[in-house]
Design an enzyme around this catalytic site. Structure first.
Site, mmCIF file in Angstrom:
data_model
loop_
_atom_site.group_PDB
_atom_site.id
_atom_site.type_symbol
_atom_site.label_atom_id
_atom_site.label_comp_id
_atom_site.label_asym_id
_atom_site.label_seq_id
_atom_site.Cartn_x
_atom_site.Cartn_y
_atom_site.Cartn_z
ATOM 1 N N LYS A 1 -10.779 -4.336 -2.169
ATOM 2 C CA LYS A 1 -11.502 -3.071 -2.195
ATOM 3 C C LYS A 1 -10.579 -1.924 -2.544
ATOM 4 O O LYS A 1 -10.981 -0.960 -3.168
ATOM 5 C CB LYS A 1 -12.109 -2.785 -0.811
ATOM 6 N N LYS B 1 -5.300 -10.701 -5.482
ATOM 7 C CA LYS B 1 -6.531 -10.952 -4.713
ATOM 8 C C LYS B 1 -7.596 -9.892 -5.020
ATOM 9 O O LYS B 1 -7.273 -8.745 -5.353
ATOM 10 C CB LYS B 1 -6.230 -10.997 -3.209
ATOM 11 N N LYS C 1 0.829 -1.212 0.000
ATOM 12 C CA LYS C 1 0.000 0.000 0.000
ATOM 13 C C LYS C 1 0.862 1.260 0.000
ATOM 14 O O LYS C 1 0.514 2.247 -0.646
ATOM 15 C CB LYS C 1 -0.956 0.006 1.202
HETATM 16 P P1 AMP Z 1 -11.009 -5.987 4.628
HETATM 17 O O1 AMP Z 1 -12.026 -5.720 3.573
HETATM 18 O O2 AMP Z 1 -9.614 -5.773 4.157
HETATM 19 O O3 AMP Z 1 -11.330 -5.323 5.917
HETATM 20 O O4 AMP Z 1 -11.102 -7.539 4.919
HETATM 21 C C1 AMP Z 1 -12.110 -8.120 5.730
HETATM 22 C C2 AMP Z 1 -11.934 -9.606 5.766
HETATM 23 O O5 AMP Z 1 -12.120 -10.165 4.466
HETATM 24 C C3 AMP Z 1 -10.548 -10.060 6.229
HETATM 25 O O6 AMP Z 1 -10.682 -11.207 7.057
HETATM 26 C C4 AMP Z 1 -9.846 -10.428 4.954
HETATM 27 O O7 AMP Z 1 -8.849 -11.407 5.128
HETATM 28 C C5 AMP Z 1 -10.991 -10.965 4.118
HETATM 29 N N1 AMP Z 1 -10.732 -10.796 2.692
HETATM 30 C C6 AMP Z 1 -10.516 -9.619 2.038
HETATM 31 N N2 AMP Z 1 -10.298 -9.825 0.720
HETATM 32 C C7 AMP Z 1 -10.374 -11.177 0.538
HETATM 33 C C8 AMP Z 1 -10.244 -12.030 -0.601
HETATM 34 N N3 AMP Z 1 -9.993 -11.536 -1.813
HETATM 35 N N4 AMP Z 1 -10.380 -13.364 -0.425
HETATM 36 C C9 AMP Z 1 -10.648 -13.878 0.815
HETATM 37 N N5 AMP Z 1 -10.781 -13.127 1.921
HETATM 38 C C10 AMP Z 1 -10.647 -11.793 1.795
#
Ligand code: AMP
Ligand code: TRP
Length: 321
Positions: free
Chosen positions: A193, A190, A109
């Site tokens: 967002k 991956k 990032k």
């Molecule tokens: P975040 O949106 O970064 O706050 O992520 C929230 C949760 O979603 C965390 O447990 C991440 O590890 C999971 N997560 C985010 N992106 C992915 C993805 N592409 N595949 C699987 N899990 C994800």
């Protein structure tokens, strides 16, 4: 089982979040499970204040629509429990600059912008505090959070050795399938967002037409052999694993039913649309009553504060405050 996990209210919730994390939360919810919308974490990148406020409520509705039951577990907003920000400082004085600057997510990032915020570097310390404040034994997260979990364990052990046993050392738990859902347009990256490519992410609230279009346009290879093989067929394997996560079959069994990519894509789109439809309906109902969502979050924050407060006091006292 004491559980804690969190999700950032930045961007919209996508199927990577759902399959990697939120579905596990729903399956493991119990009276000792705490789930938070980590709005403090969302401040590490540029976000409009009005948008953050709005999305925080959207996330409350999405998590309930996905199946979290506030009669069973505790759902709250991180900033409404001030111990998170307070614990962050204590742990910033335990973690080292070296270990934070080695975090993969930070390096990625930070490399994408100039003048990144200090919070981007210290983000994993705030996260460690989220977890340790609740004495969590398990932390259900996607694969991308593994390194942050390891750091949390390291910080907890260091604190306990230095100041006495205050923290429970947690373990991270990943789902068997879809711990890392990949971007549909760039299947070696991956689904994320913070790097939203217009066709690469399926959001939980996408229309059937959008879902259909994104899956049909998903990048695959050209040899047209349906085989589950992440090494040589990442795009196709991503679709097969997604299918398997929604249908409960193994990706190999799914692959065995298809000769053509087009047929797989058509059926996958149908399956995803049908799986998300009931959640989308519940989301619309819940989101219509913002007062009820805010009241629920306030009750959650009160329950969470009682737990977090006592751990915070013990940690502060152990350090000599
Ligand atoms: P975040 O949106 O970064 O706050 O992520 C929230 C949760 O979603 C965390 O447990 C991440 O590890 C999971 N997560 C985010 N992106 C992915 C993805 N592409 N595949 C699987 N899990 C994800
Ligand atoms: N860093 C996590 C992510 O981006 C979100 C998060 C913050 C979290 N605090 C947490 C996850 C505590 C689990 C436990 O996905």
């Amino acid at each position: 089982m004491r559980i804690l996990s969190g999700i950032q209210p930045s961007g919209s919730m996508h199927i990577g979040n759902y399959l990697g994390a939120v579905r596990q939360w729903v399956n493991s919810q119990n009276p000792d499970a705490y789930y938070c919308i980590v709005d403090l974490h969302a401040l590490t990148l540029q976000i409009e204040p009005a948008r953050l406020r709005e999305q925080t409520v959207d996330y409350l509705a999405s998590l309930l629509a996905a199946g979290l039951d506030p009669e069973v577990c505790t759902l709250f907003i991180q900033s409404q429990v001030p111990y998170h920000a307070q614990m962050n400082w204590l742990l910033e004085c335990v973690a080292t600059y070296g270990e934070l600057s080695r975090m993969t997510q930070f390096k990625e990032k930070a490399s994408r912008q100039e003048g990144y915020r200090v919070g981007l570097l210290t983000y994993p310390v705030l996260m460690a505090g989220d977890i340790l404040l609740y004495s969590a034994q398990q932390v259900p997260v996607g694969d991308d959070q593994r390194q942050h979990l390891e750091l949390t364990r390291e910080i907890a052990e260091r604190f306990n050795n230095r100041y006495g046993e205050v923290f429970t050392v947690p373990v991270g738990v990943q789902p068997k399938a879809s711990a890392r859902v990949m971007d549909l347009q760039e299947p070696t990256r991956k689904m994320s967002k913070s790097l939203a490519s217009p066709l690469g992410l399926i959001y939980l609230n996408d229309t059937p037409q959008e879902i259909d279009k994104k899956i049909k346009k998903a990048v695959t290879d050209t040899d047209n052999e349906v085989r589950f093989d992440w090494e040589s067929k990442p795009g196709l394997s991503n679709l097969l694993e997604m299918y398997s996560s929604f249908s409960g079959e193994s990706p190999e069994v799914v692959a065995g039913r298809y000769d053509r990519y087009g047929d797989l894509k058509r059926d996958l789109a149908e399956l995803v649309i049908a799986s998300l439809e009931p959640m989308q309906r519940r989301y619309r109902e819940l989101r219509a009553d913002e007062g009820a969502l805010r009241a629920l979050a306030a009750r959650g924050a009160e329950k969470a504060s009682a737990v977090a407060g006592s751990v915070y006091e013990r940690a502060a006292a152990a350090m000599g405050l």
